[in-house]
Design a protein around this motif. Structure first.
Motif, short mmCIF file in Angstrom:
data_model
loop_
_atom_site.label_atom_id
_atom_site.label_comp_id
_atom_site.label_asym_id
_atom_site.label_seq_id
_atom_site.Cartn_x
_atom_site.Cartn_y
_atom_site.Cartn_z
N ALA A 1 23.98 -34.64 31.95
CA ALA A 1 22.86 -33.83 32.45
C ALA A 1 21.87 -34.71 33.23
O ALA A 1 21.23 -34.25 34.18
CB ALA A 1 22.14 -33.14 31.29
N THR A 2 21.73 -35.96 32.83
CA THR A 2 20.82 -36.87 33.53
C THR A 2 21.37 -37.19 34.92
O THR A 2 20.63 -37.21 35.91
CB THR A 2 20.62 -38.15 32.70
N TYR A 3 22.67 -37.45 34.98
CA TYR A 3 23.26 -37.72 36.31
C TYR A 3 23.06 -36.52 37.24
O TYR A 3 22.71 -36.68 38.40
CB TYR A 3 24.76 -38.01 36.17
N GLU A 4 23.28 -35.33 36.70
CA GLU A 4 23.15 -34.14 37.54
C GLU A 4 21.69 -33.94 37.97
O GLU A 4 21.41 -33.61 39.12
CB GLU A 4 23.65 -32.91 36.77
N PHE A 5 20.78 -34.19 37.03
CA PHE A 5 19.35 -34.03 37.34
C PHE A 5 18.95 -34.97 38.48
O PHE A 5 18.29 -34.57 39.44
CB PHE A 5 18.51 -34.32 36.08
N VAL A 6 19.36 -36.24 38.37
CA VAL A 6 18.99 -37.24 39.39
C VAL A 6 19.64 -36.89 40.72
O VAL A 6 19.01 -36.98 41.79
CB VAL A 6 19.39 -38.65 38.93
N GLU A 7 20.88 -36.44 40.66
CA GLU A 7 21.61 -36.13 41.89
C GLU A 7 20.93 -35.00 42.67
O GLU A 7 20.90 -35.01 43.89
CB GLU A 7 23.04 -35.72 41.52
N ARG A 8 20.34 -34.04 41.95
CA ARG A 8 19.78 -32.87 42.62
C ARG A 8 18.28 -32.97 42.88
O ARG A 8 17.69 -32.12 43.55
CB ARG A 8 20.08 -31.61 41.79
N LEU A 9 17.65 -33.99 42.31
CA LEU A 9 16.18 -34.06 42.35
C LEU A 9 15.62 -34.09 43.78
O LEU A 9 14.69 -33.35 44.11
CB LEU A 9 15.69 -35.28 41.56
#
Ligand code: SF4
Length: 357
Positions: free
Chosen positions: A68-76
Motif C-alpha cells: 500500500a505504501t508503494y502504491e501511495f507513493v506511486e500515485r501521490l
C-alpha cells in the motif's frame, strides 16, 4: 478544522534566492523533499507544492515496505499535481559478490562445515530486495546498536542518486524533512533550520566525506512542519484532497518499514493480525540470513532485546525469531515487557534525519 500554522509563511529560499552569506556566490539552491509514504513527509511534499518553487521529491525503496505504501507513493504526484517522485534503490550486488568470494575463500578454514559453505555461497546472490541483500552482506539484521539499515538503504541511494549530483553541479542543497517536535523528546528541541557539517552518509568511505569537505559543498536541513501537530498534518492532506496512506486507516501509527526493527509491541500485533504474509516473509528472511551468517543464526529483532535472553543461552530462530516476538506481542501487560521504540529514539541521528517516520 484547525488552521495549519506554518511558521515560515513565505519561502525562505527560492530556487534562485541568496542568503546574506551567499550573496556573492553564483550557486543557486536546490530543494529536495524526502518522501517515505507516511503522513508527515506527504504533508511536507504538499507544503512544498504550495510554496510554489521548483523542488525534487525522492523516495528510497528499502524493499521492506507494505504494498500500500508503494502504491501511495506511486500515485501521490499525480493526485497532488506535484513534481514526479524520484525512486532510488540501493544495489548491493558488488558487495554480495565480494562476500561470496570471502565465504568460498575463508569460511572452511575458519571452522565452517563444507555443507554450510556451499549453501551460503549458493544463496549469496542478489535478490533485488535492498533490505534483504544488505542483511545477507552483513550476515545479520540491523539493531539499535548497529543501525545500518537507514543509512545504507535510504540515505546512501538518496545521496548517490539525487543529492551528490546537485552539490557536484555547484548548487546548495536544502533537505526538507517531515520531522515534528511533538513526536518525541528527541525531536522536540531540533531546530527548524540546520547547517549540516558533513552531509555524506556515514557508511560511505572516507574519500566521499573528503570530497564534500574539499569542495565546500553546502547542505541545510529544513524541518518546515516541526511545530505542527498531528491534526495539522491530516488537515494538509484534506486541503489537497489526498487520502492518507491506508495503513493509518488499518491502525498503523507509523509508516516506514513493514515492520521497522523498532516496531512497538501493539504495532507488531497489528501487523501479524492484518498482514500475516509480512511475518511469513520475515520468517523466510531469518532463514536465509542465518544460512549466510558465519554464526549460523540471525533474528529480525536482536535476541539481546528479549528479557529472557541471558548470556550463554543458545539463540535460535525458533526461540528468538520473528514468530516468537509475534507471540510475545499478543501477551498482555505483565508478560515480557520491553520497549523497542525507546531504542528507536535512542538512535538520535536517525531521528534528526527523519527519513524513517
Ligand atoms: S524504518 Fe526502521 S527498519 Fe526501516 S530503515 Fe528505518 S530504522 Fe531501519
Amino acid at each position: 478544522m484547525r488552521e495549519i500554522l506554518d511558521y515560515h509563511p513565505a519561502p525562505l529560499f527560492r530556487a534562485d534566492s541568496r542568503t546574506r552569506r551567499d550573496r556573492n556566490s553564483p550557486k543557486p539552491y536546490e530543494h529536495v523533499v524526502s518522501i517515505s509514504g507516511g503522513k508527515d513527509s506527504t504533508a511536507v511534499y504538499l507544503l512544498a507544492i504550495e510554496r510554489g518553487m521548483p523542488f525534487t521529491a525522492v523516495f528510497a525503496d528499502t524493499g521492506n515496505e507494505h504494498p500500500a505504501t508503494y502504491e501511495f507513493v506511486e500515485r501521490l504526484a499525480e493526485r497532488a499535481g506535484g513534481p514526479p517522485i524520484v525512486t532510488v534503490k540501493a544495489d548491493f550486488s558488488k558487495a554480495m559478490a565480494r562476500k561470496r568470494a570471502f565465504i568460498l575463500r575463508n569460511w572452511e578454514r575458519m571452522g565452517v562445515s563444507p555443507e554450510r559453505v556451499e549453501r551460503a555461497a549458493a544463496l549469496m546472490l542478489p535478490t533485488g530486495n535492498p533490505f534483504l541483500d544488505l542483511c545477507m552482506v552483513k550476515g545479520r539484521f540491523p539493531s539499535a546498536k548497529s543501525r545500518f539499515c537507514t543509512d545504507e538503504t535510504k540515505l546512501v541511494p538518496m545521496w548517490i542518486g539525487v543529492e551528490r549530483p546537485i552539490l557536484a553541479d555547484g548548487r546548495t542543497l536544502i533537505r526538507w524533512l517531515g520531522v515534528r517536535g511533538e513526536e518525541s523528546l528527541a525531536r522536540r528541541d531540533l531546530p527548524g533550520w540546520q547547517r549540516m557539517g558533513d552531509p555524506v552518509p556515514y557508511s560511505l568511505p572516507k574519500p566521499h566525506h573528503a570530497e564534500a569537505s574539499e569542495q565546500g559543498w553546502r547542505t541545510y536541513v529544513y524541518r518546515p512542519i516541526h511545530h505542527w501537530v498531528r491534526e495539522d498534518v491530516f488537515a494538509m492532506h484534506a486541503r489537497h484532497g489526498i487520502t492518507p496512506n491506508p495503513l493509518y486507516g488499518w491502525g498503523a501509527e507509523r509508516v516506514g518499514c513493514w515492520p521497522c526493527i523498532f516496531v512497538k509491541k501493539e504495532e507488531l500485533r497489528l501487523i501479524a493480525g492484518i498482514d500475516p504474509s509480512a511475518i511469513d516473509r520475515l520468517d523466510e528472511w531469518e532463514s536465509i540470513v542465518s544460512d549466510v551468517s558465519k554464526r549460523g543464526v540471525s533474528t529480525f529483532f536482536a535476541a539481546v532485546d528479549d528479557p529472557l535472553f541471558t548470556p550463554g543461552v543458545i539463540v535460535t530462530t525458533a526461540g528468538f525469531g520473528i514468530r516468537s516476538f509475534v507471540e510475545w506481542s499478543k501477551t498482555s501487560r505483565g508478560g515480557r515487557q520491553y520497549d523497542l521504540m525507546a531504542r528507536f529514539e535512542a538512535g538520535a541521528s536517525c531521528v534528526e534525519i527523519g527519513v524513517c517516520e
